[in-house]
Design an enzyme around this catalytic site. Structure first.
Site, PDB file in Angstrom:
ATOM      1  N   ASP A  94      -7.402 -22.824   2.942  1.00  0.00           N
ATOM      2  CA  ASP A  94      -7.986 -21.379   3.393  1.00  0.00           C
ATOM      3  C   ASP A  94      -9.680 -21.293   3.813  1.00  0.00           C
ATOM      4  O   ASP A  94     -10.382 -21.696   2.817  1.00  0.00           O
ATOM      5  CB  ASP A  94      -7.676 -20.458   2.251  1.00  0.00           C
ATOM      6  CG  ASP A  94      -6.238 -20.051   2.280  1.00  0.00           C
ATOM      7  OD1 ASP A  94      -5.304 -20.895   2.824  1.00  0.00           O
ATOM      8  OD2 ASP A  94      -6.026 -18.857   1.705  1.00  0.00           O
ATOM      9  N   LYS A 138      -6.332 -14.935   8.231  1.00  0.00           N
ATOM     10  CA  LYS A 138      -6.185 -14.384   7.068  1.00  0.00           C
ATOM     11  C   LYS A 138      -7.477 -13.427   7.191  1.00  0.00           C
ATOM     12  O   LYS A 138      -8.657 -13.744   7.497  1.00  0.00           O
ATOM     13  CB  LYS A 138      -6.597 -15.584   5.953  1.00  0.00           C
ATOM     14  CG  LYS A 138      -6.664 -14.713   4.632  1.00  0.00           C
ATOM     15  CD  LYS A 138      -6.751 -16.235   3.523  1.00  0.00           C
ATOM     16  CE  LYS A 138      -7.133 -15.531   2.063  1.00  0.00           C
ATOM     17  NZ  LYS A 138      -7.136 -16.763   1.055  1.00  0.00           N
ATOM     18  N   LYS A 190      -1.904 -13.433   7.139  1.00  0.00           N
ATOM     19  CA  LYS A 190      -2.198 -13.366   5.728  1.00  0.00           C
ATOM     20  C   LYS A 190      -3.094 -12.285   5.407  1.00  0.00           C
ATOM     21  O   LYS A 190      -4.573 -12.546   5.294  1.00  0.00           O
ATOM     22  CB  LYS A 190      -2.491 -14.676   5.038  1.00  0.00           C
ATOM     23  CG  LYS A 190      -2.888 -14.600   3.541  1.00  0.00           C
ATOM     24  CD  LYS A 190      -3.274 -15.760   2.684  1.00  0.00           C
ATOM     25  CE  LYS A 190      -3.549 -15.529   1.275  1.00  0.00           C
ATOM     26  NZ  LYS A 190      -3.811 -16.624   0.754  1.00  0.00           N
TER      27      LYS A 190
END
Lengths: 304, 484, 293
Positions: A141, A204, A240
């Protein structure tokens, strides 16, 4: 280190976004009534999509181990509860998590690239990424350079993502836009397009350190970017939302959005995740309530 | 993860509870504060268009009954309402608004049962707006001097009001609230397929203690409406409905001193430019034409898309239509409910046939439609020409015609090329272009980067054959006042 | 030997031109002593048609002129009328007015034009509104002209009735097709000459002489006329025109007024010929940031 130029000329022209219109669309999603079987199925899906997360300076081996146990055993008093999708930790905790989760399908995700601010050199970002991958992270991430983005250096942001993607190897790359710092939905859309075209496997919303985080407006905007990319190329990108989704109801509204924008194809933890820590218990309480007809208390559901 | 988790996640049916509503088997006329049987003792059935089951029997008012209602209204006007201090009048209207708010859910359910509109819309749009309308106009009653400075203002007397079936309670509110605030008394006739919420409103009016005769509700068909229009002791006619009937009324009123407002049909253009916020525009198209099954006088039924973006818009529109649920209006997840009546469904189907006969490409998404009841799938007609009948006449259903355009000037001309002039939508990111269009489009309401928005403070009404006079806002008051 | 007077030919006024009537017909209205005033065009339905075409063409540009500019042009009409005051007084007297009445009527006409000139850039401010809607939208209502307005001028006066009906219409950006007083037509034609010389764009005001009985029906039934205003018409004709107006839902106003009264000028004569347009636009509210700190 000179930044290598990838394919930044492929940054598409992003459509403009009218926020009030987005809010109206959100209201339509929120007016969907999810009851009975649909609710049960939805809640189980939510659990299976959670990335249990701990991203604190005070994280320790002990903390991470306990969280990993919960990832596999959300609520053993009850049959048929799925495991979560992944745990999300700092690079230094990857090896520990990986060890705890061996022989399970729960993935290990690691933040990297100078998380959460990303205010470091590209060289260090790539090193950070490489370290996490070597420690065994299944997913990375990363954060984008919001400062560069806000000064209009889109090519820089694009190339940086592409470079990290290259470093990830087999690990799937989630690109965190930190939408709370981008402020407008137009920026969110632009950043989504840059991330997607630069090679993100997932986009995300947030680090969880900045408010507001995963609002439905932001998630909607990012889902539309994924939709348009899919229509254009046939390639699926994951989504996400992270931070701020703490209730079962809100999570279900997110699933409604995914279903109506992207279709049921995206309704699996391969393509949709929730970055959240307190969401799991609320969902569990709802599930138990459906089975027993009795409203639940936090005392009966483990924290972590 | 287990396979079955994500297989076909369909929303289970989520039906609105109906056990709390109170409906009588038979409804009489509400005249002079009392429930009176119709003089000819004739009743007609009102049905649920979603399943064709009978909901109740409704009185059919004769000419004599209308006369009785007008007399009651006149008496109430002369003896009570016109003499009452305006601030007291305001309080009655406020009280009605509050009582409606308290029973909002019951109203919503009954509205959906009888009109076929979805519970989502009746609950979130129709009923709250109707309550808000009373609330807004209540406050005007004692402030009329501020609305029209330097003019002498007087109430008109008895207002005859005839409303349509597409927004039954909302239209009743649009008519009654400003009439009462301006000091008039009312004889109102709801449409024959949708009488119930007006009658429930009568119950609330009764409960509010409003003096008898100030509001009278007479139910029935066209003849009842004609009796109102032609009654010599009525001072004002307010009509919402078709342009054809509007013209008949207007002719009937020639030579009388009755003041009139007409809110009639439309064929409103919704215009999408290349730089529009495309996903919101697509949503605006959906809200423009599929809101209330397209039973909306200001529906954005003519879509104009700039050629460079047309393919994309149509693709996105089709995608969006895949997630529209057609079905039981009482299911909270239904997006498109039932067509109001068999007759209206036949009208829509007639136009679908015309469209096909004209050789136009038709698109309907895959959707399951209930076997019983009156339903129409959301429909697009693609590659439509300006000269095509389906692009010119009001269909009043979920049917959209799509045309493309190249330049600003072209689309302004095409949008204005209609006998109607009720509303228009414009979608572009460029502010100066918005104002160019909003000032050149000959229509009473322009929605820029939005569509089908309504508010009690916002005047609504058309140019040209879409009628005259405004409803809503400060300007809506003048329809119920004599100004000199 | 006294000089021979040059007689004026009274023509009609369409699209900024002074054609003769397309019909080639004339009539001779009489003065108070029963003597013919002049040969006056007995305009036909085709003249009405041509005038409506001219008015429609003029409507767009006229309505889009800056309101301030319209005000200047209207004021210019007053200036030109003032300059030809004597001519109008003379014509009114020839048509039966006393000198005092004629002077009063001309002066009042000039002042009324000045009155409406001043309204051009003000009525929209007075009658528009910003509407505080509950949703996140900016919403405002403002006035727009209706389009082509048919005017059946007041029949018992030659000038003031004409001015009182035309001015509020053009002040608000409409264009007009005017049927002059049948019995007292002289000032109407001379007024057209004033218009012609005062910067009013061609087609904004078109003036026809002849029989209103004959022409008004054409005007009332014309599908490209948006509104019809009349004054002190006899009921039968008024009702007939009202019926004919229904086909395109023409807005129709019949004013029963004595225009010679000083206060017969008001804002509502302007607003009667205006449509109200309401415009909505979303207001973006980013992240809940407010104007306070």
């Amino acid at each position: 280190m000179e930044i290598k130029s990838y394919i930044s000329n492929k940054i598409p022209v992003s459509p403009s976004i009218d926020k009030v219109g987005v809010e109206e669309r959100i209201a339509r999603f929120q007016s969907r009534s999810i009851k009975n079987e649909a609710k049960k199925q939805g809640l189980n899906m939510v659990l299976s999509m959670i990335d249990l997360t701990t991203l604190e300076g005070k994280d320790t081996e002990g903390k991470v181990k306990q969280m990993c146990y919960k990832a596999k055993h959300l609520h053993d008093h009850f049959d048929g509860i799925p495991q979560v999708a992944a745990v999300c930790v700092y690079p230094s905790m990857v090896a520990i998590a990986k060890n705890e989760l061996r022989n399970s399908s729960v993935k290990v995700a690691s933040v990297a690239t100078g998380f959460p601010s990303g205010q470091t050199s590209l060289a260090l970002k790539l090193k950070d990424t490489k370290f996490a991958v070597e420690q065994g992270a299944d997913e990375i991430d990363m954060v984008i350079s919001r400062g560069k983005f806000l000064t209009g250096e889109f090519a820089y942001v694009f190339d940086e993502i592409a470079a990290v993607k290259e470093t990830c190897g087999k690990a799937r790359l989630k690109v965190i836009l930190e939408t709370g710092e981008l402020v407008t939905l137009d920026n969110v859309r632009k950043a989504s397009d840059i991330a997607i075209y630069a090679g993100a496997d997932f986009i995300k919303t947030s680090t969880g350190k900045i408010q507001p985080a995963a609002t439905m407006q932001v998630t909607y905007t990012m889902l539309m970017a994924i939709r348009d990319y899919y229509d254009e190329t046939g390639i699926m990108v994951g989504m996400k939302p992270a931070g701020g989704i703490s209730t079962a109801k809100l999570a279900l509204h997110n699933l409604v959005m995914v279903k109506e924008i992207l279709g049921t194809k995206w309704l699996s933890n391969e393509w949709f995740r929730f970055g959240a820590s307190s969401l799991a218990n609320d969902v569990l309480m709802q599930l138990v309530k459906i089975e027993t007809g009795v409203y639940q208390s936090n005392d009966y559901f483990s924290i972590d | 993860m287990k396979k079955e988790l994500n297989d076909n996640w369909d929303y289970s049916s989520s039906l609105e509870a109906i056990n709390h509503i109170q409906l009588k088997k038979k409804y009489n006329l509400f005249i002079d504060g009392k429930w009176i049987a119709p003089s000819k003792n004739t009743y007609f059935k009102t049905i649920n268009p979603a399943n064709e089951e009978t909901l109740a029997e409704i009185a059919s008012a004769s000419k004599e009954d209308v006369d009785l209602a007008v007399k009651a209204a006149r008496k109430a006007y002369t003896n009570v309402w016109s003499k009452m201090p305006a601030s007291e009048r305001a309080k009655y209207i406020y009280r009605i608004a509050r009582l409606m708010q308290e029973r909002a859910r019951e109203f919503a359910v009954i509205e959906s049962l009888e009109s076929g509109k979805t519970i989502r819309e009746s609950r979130d749009v129709d009923i709250p707006l109707a309550c808000n309308h009373f609330f807004y106009y209540a406050g005007w009653a004692d402030k009329l001097d501020y609305a029209f400075p330097n003019q002498k203002i007087e109430s008109l007397g008895v207002a005859g009001q005839i409303i349509p079936w597409n927004f039954p309670l909302l239209m009743a509110a649009w008519k009654i609230a400003p009439a009462l605030a301006a000091g008039n008394t009312v004889v109102l006739k709801p449409a024959e397929t949708t009488s119930l919420t007006a009658l429930k409103l009568a119950e609330i009016i009764e409960e509010s203690g409003l003096p008898p005769g100030v509001v009278n509700i007479v139910t029935g068909f066209g003849e009842t409406g004609a009796a109102i229009v032609n009654h010599p002791d009525i001072n004002k006619i307010a009509f919402t409905g078709s342009t054809a009937v509007g013209k008949i009324i207007q002719k009937a009123l020639v030579g009388t001193s009755k003041k009139v407002t007409l809110e009639l049909g439309g064929k409103s253009a919704n215009i999408i430019f290349e730089d529009a916020p495309i996903d919101q525009a697509v949503e605006g198209i959906v809200n423009g034409i599929f809101f209330n099954q397209g039973h909306v006088c200001c529906a954005g039924s003519r879509l104009y898309v700039q050629e460079g973006i047309a393919e994309k818009v149509i693709k996105k529109l089709k995608q969006r239509m895949e997630s529209l649920y057609v079905g039981d209006p009482l299911d909270k997840n239904t997006d498109i409910g039932a067509i109001n009546s068999k007759e209206q469904l036949q009208t829509i189907e007639k136009y679908l046939k015309i469209g096909l006969d004209e050789g136009t490409e038709m698109y309907q998404p895959k959707c399951t439609i209930p076997k019983k009841g009156f339903y129409c799938a959301p429909t697009l007609f693609l590659n439509v020409a300006q000269s095509s009948i389906i692009a010119q006449e009001e269909i009043f259903g979920p049917v959209l015609t799509i045309q493309t355009f190249r330049t600003v000037d072209e689309v302004i001309q095409k949008a204005n090329n209609s006998p109607f002039g009720l509303a228009a939508g414009v979608w572009t990111d460029k502010g100066s272009r918005i104002f160019n269009l909003t000032s050149k489009l000959r229509a009473g309401v322009i929605w820029a980067n939005c569509y089908n928005k309504f508010d009690p403070t916002s005047p609504f009404g058309g140019y040209k054959e879409s009628g005259f006079g405004r409803e809503g806002g400060l300007h809506g008051l003048s329809a119920y006042l004599k100004l000199s | 030997m006294s000089r021979l007077e040059v007689l004026k030919t009274y023509k009609i006024f369409i699209g900024g031109q002074f054609p003769r009537t397309e019909s080639g017909r004339y009539y001779k209205p009489l003065d108070s002593k029963g003597k013919a005033l002049a040969n006056i065009c007995l305009s036909s339905r085709k003249d009405v048609r041509n005038a409506v075409v001219a008015a429609r063409k003029a409507f767009g540009p006229w309505s889009e002129r800056a309101a301030f500019n319209r005000g200047q042009i209207l004021y210019r009409i007053a200036e030109m009328l003032e300059g030809r005051q004597a001519q109008f007084v003379d014509e009114l007297m020839r048509q039966g007015s006393s000198k005092v009445a004629a002077t009063n009527e001309v002066n009042l006409s000039i002042d009324r034009i000045v009155y409406y000139a001043g309204w051009c850039d003000k009525y929209n401010q007075v009658l528009s509104s910003v509407n505080p809607v509950s949703s996140s939208h900016f919403n405002f209502s403002s006035l727009e002209p209706m389009g082509v307005v048919g005017v059946v001028a007041e029949q018992s006066t030659s000038l003031i009735g004409l001015v009182s009906l035309i001015l509020p219409a053009i002040c608000g950006g409409n264009s007009t097709v005017v049927l002059a007083s049948e019995k007292l037509p002289l000032c109407a034609v001379t007024f057209a000459e004033v218009i012609h010389s005062s910067d009013v764009p061609a087609g904004v005001i078109n003036i026809l002489t002849g029989s209103p009985e004959e022409m008004a029906a054409t005007l009332a039934s014309h599908m490209d006329v948006n509104a019809l205003i009349t004054s002190n018409l006899e009921t039968k004709l008024s009702n007939k025109l009202a019926l004919l107006s229904v086909d395109n839902l023409k807005r129709k106003f019949d004013y029963e007024e004595n225009w010679v009264e000083k206060d017969k000028q008001a804002l509502h004569y302007i607003s009667d010929l205006q449509e109200i347009k309401t415009t909505w636009h979303p207001i973006e509210n980013v992240g809940g940031a407010s104007s306070s700190y």
